[in-house]
Design a protein around this motif. Structure first.
Motif, PDB file in Angstrom:
ATOM      1  N   ARG A  83       0.827  -1.216   0.000  1.00 30.72           N
ATOM      2  CA  ARG A  83       0.000   0.000   0.000  1.00 30.72           C
ATOM      3  C   ARG A  83       0.857   1.261   0.000  1.00 30.72           C
ATOM      4  O   ARG A  83       0.452   2.288   0.533  1.00 30.72           O
ATOM      5  CB  ARG A  83      -0.950  -0.009   1.197  1.00 30.72           C
ATOM      6  N   GLN A  84       2.031   1.174  -0.559  1.00 34.36           N
ATOM      7  CA  GLN A  84       2.876   2.350  -0.718  1.00 34.36           C
ATOM      8  C   GLN A  84       3.776   2.139  -1.925  1.00 34.36           C
ATOM      9  O   GLN A  84       3.869   1.025  -2.451  1.00 34.36           O
ATOM     10  CB  GLN A  84       3.708   2.615   0.542  1.00 34.36           C
ATOM     11  N   GLY A  85       4.415   3.207  -2.359  1.00 36.68           N
ATOM     12  CA  GLY A  85       5.163   3.149  -3.606  1.00 36.68           C
ATOM     13  C   GLY A  85       6.655   3.287  -3.460  1.00 36.68           C
ATOM     14  O   GLY A  85       7.274   4.044  -4.203  1.00 36.68           O
ATOM     15  N   VAL A  86       7.265   2.573  -2.520  1.00 38.38           N
ATOM     16  CA  VAL A  86       8.714   2.616  -2.357  1.00 38.38           C
ATOM     17  C   VAL A  86       9.376   1.899  -3.534  1.00 38.38           C
ATOM     18  O   VAL A  86       8.968   0.797  -3.921  1.00 38.38           O
ATOM     19  CB  VAL A  86       9.139   1.963  -1.024  1.00 38.38           C
ATOM     20  N   ASN A  87      10.408   2.517  -4.100  1.00 34.18           N
ATOM     21  CA  ASN A  87      11.071   1.974  -5.278  1.00 34.18           C
ATOM     22  C   ASN A  87      11.639   0.576  -5.008  1.00 34.18           C
ATOM     23  O   ASN A  87      12.350   0.362  -4.039  1.00 34.18           O
ATOM     24  CB  ASN A  87      12.204   2.922  -5.707  1.00 34.18           C
ATOM     25  N   ARG A  88      11.295  -0.392  -5.866  1.00 34.91           N
ATOM     26  CA  ARG A  88      11.784  -1.769  -5.796  1.00 34.91           C
ATOM     27  C   ARG A  88      11.590  -2.365  -4.397  1.00 34.91           C
ATOM     28  O   ARG A  88      12.437  -3.096  -3.877  1.00 34.91           O
ATOM     29  CB  ARG A  88      13.261  -1.824  -6.203  1.00 34.91           C
ATOM     30  N   GLN A  89      10.447  -2.072  -3.807  1.00 33.80           N
ATOM     31  CA  GLN A  89      10.207  -2.452  -2.405  1.00 33.80           C
ATOM     32  C   GLN A  89      10.304  -3.956  -2.171  1.00 33.80           C
ATOM     33  O   GLN A  89      10.984  -4.411  -1.245  1.00 33.80           O
ATOM     34  CB  GLN A  89       8.837  -1.949  -1.944  1.00 33.80           C
ATOM     35  N   ILE A  90       9.619  -4.749  -2.986  1.00 35.50           N
ATOM     36  CA  ILE A  90       9.606  -6.194  -2.759  1.00 35.50           C
ATOM     37  C   ILE A  90      11.002  -6.787  -2.909  1.00 35.50           C
ATOM     38  O   ILE A  90      11.439  -7.598  -2.078  1.00 35.50           O
ATOM     39  CB  ILE A  90       8.617  -6.878  -3.714  1.00 35.50           C
ATOM     40  N   ARG A  91      11.719  -6.406  -3.927  1.00 29.63           N
ATOM     41  CA  ARG A  91      13.058  -6.944  -4.138  1.00 29.63           C
ATOM     42  C   ARG A  91      13.987  -6.563  -2.990  1.00 29.63           C
ATOM     43  O   ARG A  91      14.831  -7.372  -2.560  1.00 29.63           O
ATOM     44  CB  ARG A  91      13.617  -6.457  -5.476  1.00 29.63           C
ATOM     45  N   ARG A  92      13.845  -5.360  -2.474  1.00 28.95           N
ATOM     46  CA  ARG A  92      14.698  -4.924  -1.370  1.00 28.95           C
ATOM     47  C   ARG A  92      14.309  -5.600  -0.059  1.00 28.95           C
ATOM     48  O   ARG A  92      15.175  -5.922   0.766  1.00 28.95           O
ATOM     49  CB  ARG A  92      14.638  -3.402  -1.251  1.00 28.95           C
ATOM     50  N   MET A  93      13.014  -5.825   0.148  1.00 31.25           N
ATOM     51  CA  MET A  93      12.579  -6.562   1.337  1.00 31.25           C
ATOM     52  C   MET A  93      13.159  -7.978   1.333  1.00 31.25           C
ATOM     53  O   MET A  93      13.710  -8.447   2.343  1.00 31.25           O
ATOM     54  CB  MET A  93      11.049  -6.624   1.389  1.00 31.25           C
ATOM     55  N   CYS A  94      13.011  -8.653   0.198  1.00 31.28           N
ATOM     56  CA  CYS A  94      13.513 -10.027   0.094  1.00 31.28           C
ATOM     57  C   CYS A  94      15.031 -10.054   0.230  1.00 31.28           C
ATOM     58  O   CYS A  94      15.594 -10.961   0.867  1.00 31.28           O
ATOM     59  CB  CYS A  94      13.074 -10.635  -1.228  1.00 31.28           C
ATOM     60  N   ARG A  95      15.700  -9.091  -0.344  1.00 30.10           N
ATOM     61  CA  ARG A  95      17.159  -9.006  -0.205  1.00 30.10           C
ATOM     62  C   ARG A  95      17.570  -8.931   1.255  1.00 30.10           C
ATOM     63  O   ARG A  95      18.472  -9.656   1.705  1.00 30.10           O
ATOM     64  CB  ARG A  95      17.666  -7.770  -0.956  1.00 30.10           C
ATOM     65  N   ASP A  96      16.891  -8.059   2.034  1.00 33.62           N
ATOM     66  CA  ASP A  96      17.245  -7.879   3.445  1.00 33.62           C
ATOM     67  C   ASP A  96      16.937  -9.109   4.288  1.00 33.62           C
ATOM     68  O   ASP A  96      17.534  -9.303   5.356  1.00 33.62           O
ATOM     69  CB  ASP A  96      16.519  -6.657   4.009  1.00 33.62           C
ATOM     70  N   LEU A  97      16.006  -9.945   3.798  1.00 38.30           N
ATOM     71  CA  LEU A  97      15.669 -11.163   4.530  1.00 38.30           C
ATOM     72  C   LEU A  97      16.457 -12.372   4.011  1.00 38.30           C
ATOM     73  O   LEU A  97      16.275 -13.496   4.499  1.00 38.30           O
ATOM     74  CB  LEU A  97      14.164 -11.436   4.426  1.00 38.30           C
ATOM     75  N   GLY A  98      17.320 -12.136   3.038  1.00 37.54           N
ATOM     76  CA  GLY A  98      18.192 -13.199   2.551  1.00 37.54           C
ATOM     77  C   GLY A  98      17.624 -14.041   1.436  1.00 37.54           C
ATOM     78  O   GLY A  98      18.096 -15.163   1.205  1.00 37.54           O
ATOM     79  N   PHE A  99      16.639 -13.520   0.695  1.00 35.47           N
ATOM     80  CA  PHE A  99      16.019 -14.288  -0.379  1.00 35.47           C
ATOM     81  C   PHE A  99      16.281 -13.644  -1.743  1.00 35.47           C
ATOM     82  O   PHE A  99      16.336 -12.422  -1.863  1.00 35.47           O
ATOM     83  CB  PHE A  99      14.507 -14.401  -0.171  1.00 35.47           C
ATOM     84  N   LYS A 100      16.394 -14.485  -2.767  1.00 38.96           N
ATOM     85  CA  LYS A 100      16.519 -14.007  -4.136  1.00 38.96           C
ATOM     86  C   LYS A 100      15.169 -14.103  -4.816  1.00 38.96           C
ATOM     87  O   LYS A 100      14.510 -15.143  -4.757  1.00 38.96           O
ATOM     88  CB  LYS A 100      17.543 -14.855  -4.901  1.00 38.96           C
TER      89      LYS A 100
END
Length: 272
Positions: A208-225
């Motif tokens: 519900r927000q427009g942070v740039n590349r949010q999903i990819r960055r979230m997964c990166r920080d949690l250790g997922f590709k």
């Protein structure tokens, strides 16, 4: 000349024969682009009013009398434009969400036939180069402004395939609202596991927000590709079985539901 701006003392006041509006709003109402994009066009010196290059988005104009040009092409007043265009496109991967690309990569506009390209539709929001899925294109600048403004919290749903399996704790972090490595605080994300296959997991994520590349960055920080990222819905719109690269016009009912979904702001502050 009906322009009126504090830096231009020689300009005459707005004409009493028509309403005075900000130049960026006039461009958006004419269906050229969103107000935010209009600000960029102005800053780049791509807008002229009555033959003069204008860079200030706060300049007051009378669209019914002033001649407004973007990239040398006249902009029709809002009251003289044809019916707004609303297209739902399945953006394929390796396609950029812009009107043109200096690097020569294919754009979402290239996927449309000349008839709709001439209508000067523009994308609402973005999907990155390696993401696919639902993308709305329209000539309705006011709707675009509302759909992309953070205070409206317009929900977007994604199917995300990742390498690995998130723990309950990781899902909890996303659901509570995490802080990215760069320091950006995120709103809570509705995340559920749709299925697993070997060491791969498919998630449903509602943002519900427009942070740039949010999903990819979230997964990166949690250790997922991230292996695959597809937007399946935005507000009341659904991708359905539309194939990559294909598009369709919205139905009148879809347009009505879409406008209804942004009638009221739903500003929810980010939790600390």
């Amino acid at each position: 000349m009906t322009m009126n701006h504090s830096r231009n003392r020689q300009s005459s006041p707005p004409s009493p024969q028509g309403p005075s509006v900000r130049i960026n709003k006039a461009i958006a109402q004419a269906g050229v682009c969103s107000r935010r994009k209009a600000d960029e066009l102005l800053a780049q010196g791509r807008v002229k009013v009555n033959g003069r290059t204008i860079t200030s988005p706060g300049l007051q104009v009378d669209p019914s009398r002033d001649t407004i040009c973007v990239d040398g092409k006249p902009v029709s007043p809002a009251g003289q434009t044809s019916r707004p265009v609303y297209l739902l496109l399945h953006k394929p991967i390796r396609t950029v969400t812009t009107l043109r690309d200096p690097a020569g990569r294919p754009t979402v506009i290239d996927l449309l036939p000349p008839f709709f390209r001439k209508k000067r539709v523009f994308p609402v929001g973005r999907l990155d180069y390696y993401s696919e899925g639902l993308l709305l294109l329209t000539t309705d600048g006011d709707l675009t402004q509302k759909m992309t403004h953070p205070s409206y919290n317009h929900p977007k749903t994604y199917e995300v395939e990742i390498l690995g399996m998130p723990t309950r704790g990781m899902l909890h972090v996303m659901r509570q609202g995490m802080t990215l490595a760069e320091g950006e605080r995120l709103r809570p994300v509705d995340v559920t596991i749709l299925g697993t296959r070997g060491n791969r997991t498919t998630l449903s994520m509602v943002l519900r927000q427009g942070v740039n590349r949010q999903i990819r960055r979230m997964c990166r920080d949690l250790g997922f590709k991230v292996l695959k990222l597809k937007r399946t819905s935005q507000g009341p719109l659904h991708l359905g079985d539309l194939k990559p690269g294909a598009f369709r016009e919205l139905t009148p009912e879809e347009v009505r539901q879409l406008k209804k979904s942004v009638q009221q702001k739903r500003d929810t502050p980010v939790k600390d």
